[in-house]
Design a protein around this motif. Structure first.
Motif, mmCIF file in Angstrom:
data_model
loop_
_atom_site.group_PDB
_atom_site.id
_atom_site.type_symbol
_atom_site.label_atom_id
_atom_site.label_comp_id
_atom_site.label_asym_id
_atom_site.label_seq_id
_atom_site.Cartn_x
_atom_site.Cartn_y
_atom_site.Cartn_z
ATOM 1 N N ALA A 1 0.848 -1.194 0.000
ATOM 2 C CA ALA A 1 0.000 0.000 0.000
ATOM 3 C C ALA A 1 0.880 1.238 0.000
ATOM 4 N N GLU A 2 0.403 2.274 -0.665
ATOM 5 C CA GLU A 2 1.088 3.564 -0.655
ATOM 6 C C GLU A 2 0.086 4.642 -0.267
ATOM 7 N N VAL A 3 0.427 5.394 0.751
ATOM 8 C CA VAL A 3 -0.444 6.470 1.220
ATOM 9 C C VAL A 3 0.205 7.804 0.891
ATOM 10 N N GLY A 4 -0.569 8.660 0.240
ATOM 11 C CA GLY A 4 -0.115 10.023 -0.021
ATOM 12 C C GLY A 4 -0.869 10.978 0.874
ATOM 13 N N VAL A 5 -0.154 11.837 1.576
ATOM 14 C CA VAL A 5 -0.769 12.755 2.534
ATOM 15 C C VAL A 5 -0.493 14.199 2.125
ATOM 16 N N LYS A 6 -1.505 15.039 2.226
ATOM 17 C CA LYS A 6 -1.349 16.447 1.870
ATOM 18 C C LYS A 6 -1.950 17.328 2.952
ATOM 19 N N ILE A 7 -1.226 18.379 3.319
ATOM 20 C CA ILE A 7 -1.727 19.362 4.274
ATOM 21 C C ILE A 7 -2.604 20.359 3.528
ATOM 22 N N LEU A 8 -3.738 20.701 4.104
ATOM 23 C CA LEU A 8 -4.681 21.616 3.471
ATOM 24 C C LEU A 8 -4.828 22.895 4.281
ATOM 25 N N ASP A 9 -5.147 23.971 3.590
ATOM 26 C CA ASP A 9 -5.461 25.222 4.270
ATOM 27 C C ASP A 9 -6.869 25.121 4.843
ATOM 28 N N ALA A 10 -7.030 25.440 6.105
ATOM 29 C CA ALA A 10 -8.342 25.317 6.728
ATOM 30 C C ALA A 10 -8.454 26.258 7.911
ATOM 31 N N SER A 11 -9.675 26.672 8.192
ATOM 32 C CA SER A 11 -9.965 27.464 9.385
ATOM 33 C C SER A 11 -11.358 27.085 9.872
ATOM 34 N N SER A 12 -11.600 27.298 11.158
ATOM 35 C CA SER A 12 -12.897 26.969 11.738
ATOM 36 C C SER A 12 -13.098 27.805 12.983
ATOM 37 N N ASP A 13 -14.151 27.496 13.719
ATOM 38 C CA ASP A 13 -14.431 28.210 14.965
ATOM 39 C C ASP A 13 -13.593 27.696 16.128
ATOM 40 N N ALA A 14 -12.775 26.685 15.890
ATOM 41 C CA ALA A 14 -11.908 26.142 16.947
ATOM 42 C C ALA A 14 -10.759 27.097 17.239
ATOM 43 N N ASP A 15 -10.105 26.907 18.387
ATOM 44 C CA ASP A 15 -8.945 27.725 18.732
ATOM 45 C C ASP A 15 -7.795 27.474 17.760
ATOM 46 N N LEU A 16 -7.654 26.226 17.340
ATOM 47 C CA LEU A 16 -6.569 25.807 16.451
ATOM 48 C C LEU A 16 -7.151 24.765 15.508
ATOM 49 N N THR A 17 -6.899 24.916 14.209
ATOM 50 C CA THR A 17 -7.517 24.045 13.209
ATOM 51 C C THR A 17 -6.471 23.489 12.259
#
Length: 248
Positions: free
Chosen positions: A166-182
């Motif tokens: 198996a090969e897993v590719g992971v990508k970080i995305l830009d995101a924001s929410s009502d949480a203190d840290l997202t």
């Protein structure tokens, strides 16, 4: 230093190798790094297990089909997940520790619950997790790692188990929410060089005082990234609102 992450992404591929359900990647306290955005917010006390369970049930719409797991259930499943990962051959070699530490195997001092909704006709799933951190040292560690936003060169990880690759590719995305840290991430999975149908998934997590909440969606290949992120943000904001209303 051990490379522990917030969510359990590579574990999804580990389960794919053995034909298991992908729901195990919903364990809270588990995936990789992600995009973060910090906000000033009042302290929110750690939820109890009962409160966390009530919240995930509500987020799942009190569906009779939802699979609900509390901390005891999750703790009982972790040894099997850990054993599975330890049996795998992982490449690049530097990522072996990163994968093996994806799960926070020690969940003492963390009050958690998970709800998983699965559509059997489409194999799409949505999961909600809520965790109250009475152990603030563990929360501090997670907070630092979320802020680092560093996959440590492990954005593509190969895993071999019982002759399956198996090969897993992971990508970080830009995101924001009502949480203190997202932060949010996406991942894709290939099994023996072939894309796994519905193998794409997205995760968004947020910290709310002494609590962590997350929403994950799998089998979203037909939807655009923007549409999935919009849905995740809406659902995460619902979770954040519930935590703030419950943890006084």
């Amino acid at each position: 230093m051990k490379k522990r992450s917030f969510l359990l992404l590579p574990l999804a591929a580990a389960l794919a190798l053995t034909g298991c359900s992908g729901s195990a990647n919903e364990t809270p306290g588990s995936t990789d790094a992600g995009a973060s955005q910090e906000k000033a917010a009042p302290e929110t006390a750690a939820l109890s297990t009962e409160q966390a369970t009530a919240i995930v049930k509500k987020l799942a719409g009190d569906s009779a089909d939802a699979q609900i797991m509390d901390g005891d259930t999750i703790a009982a499943a972790l040894p099997q997940a850990k054993k599975l990962i330890e049996q795998m051959e992982i490449s690049p070699e530097k990522c072996a520790e990163f994968v093996s530490q994806q799960a926070a195997w020690d969940i003492d001092g963390i009050n958690m619950a998970v709800a998983v909704l699965m559509d059997d006709s489409t194999m799409e799933s949505t999961s909600y997790s809520v965790a109250g951190y009475e152990d603030t040292a563990k929360l501090d560690q997670i907070t630092k790692q979320v802020k680092n936003k560093d996959l440590q060169g492990c954005d593509k990880i190969g895993m071999t188990l019982q002759g399956q690759n198996a090969e897993v590719g992971v990508k970080i995305l830009d995101a924001s929410s009502d949480a203190d840290l997202t932060y949010a991430t996406s991942n894709t999975t290939k099994l023996n060089g072939t894309d796994v149908p519905g193998g794409g998934s997205y995760q968004m997590q947020g910290l709310v005082g002494n609590n962590a909440v997350s929403v994950s969606m799998t089998g979203t290949d037909a939807e655009s990234e923007a549409d999935v992120l919009k849905k995740l943000t809406e659902e995460l904001n619902k979770a954040v609102a519930e935590v703030k209303a419950t943890a006084k």
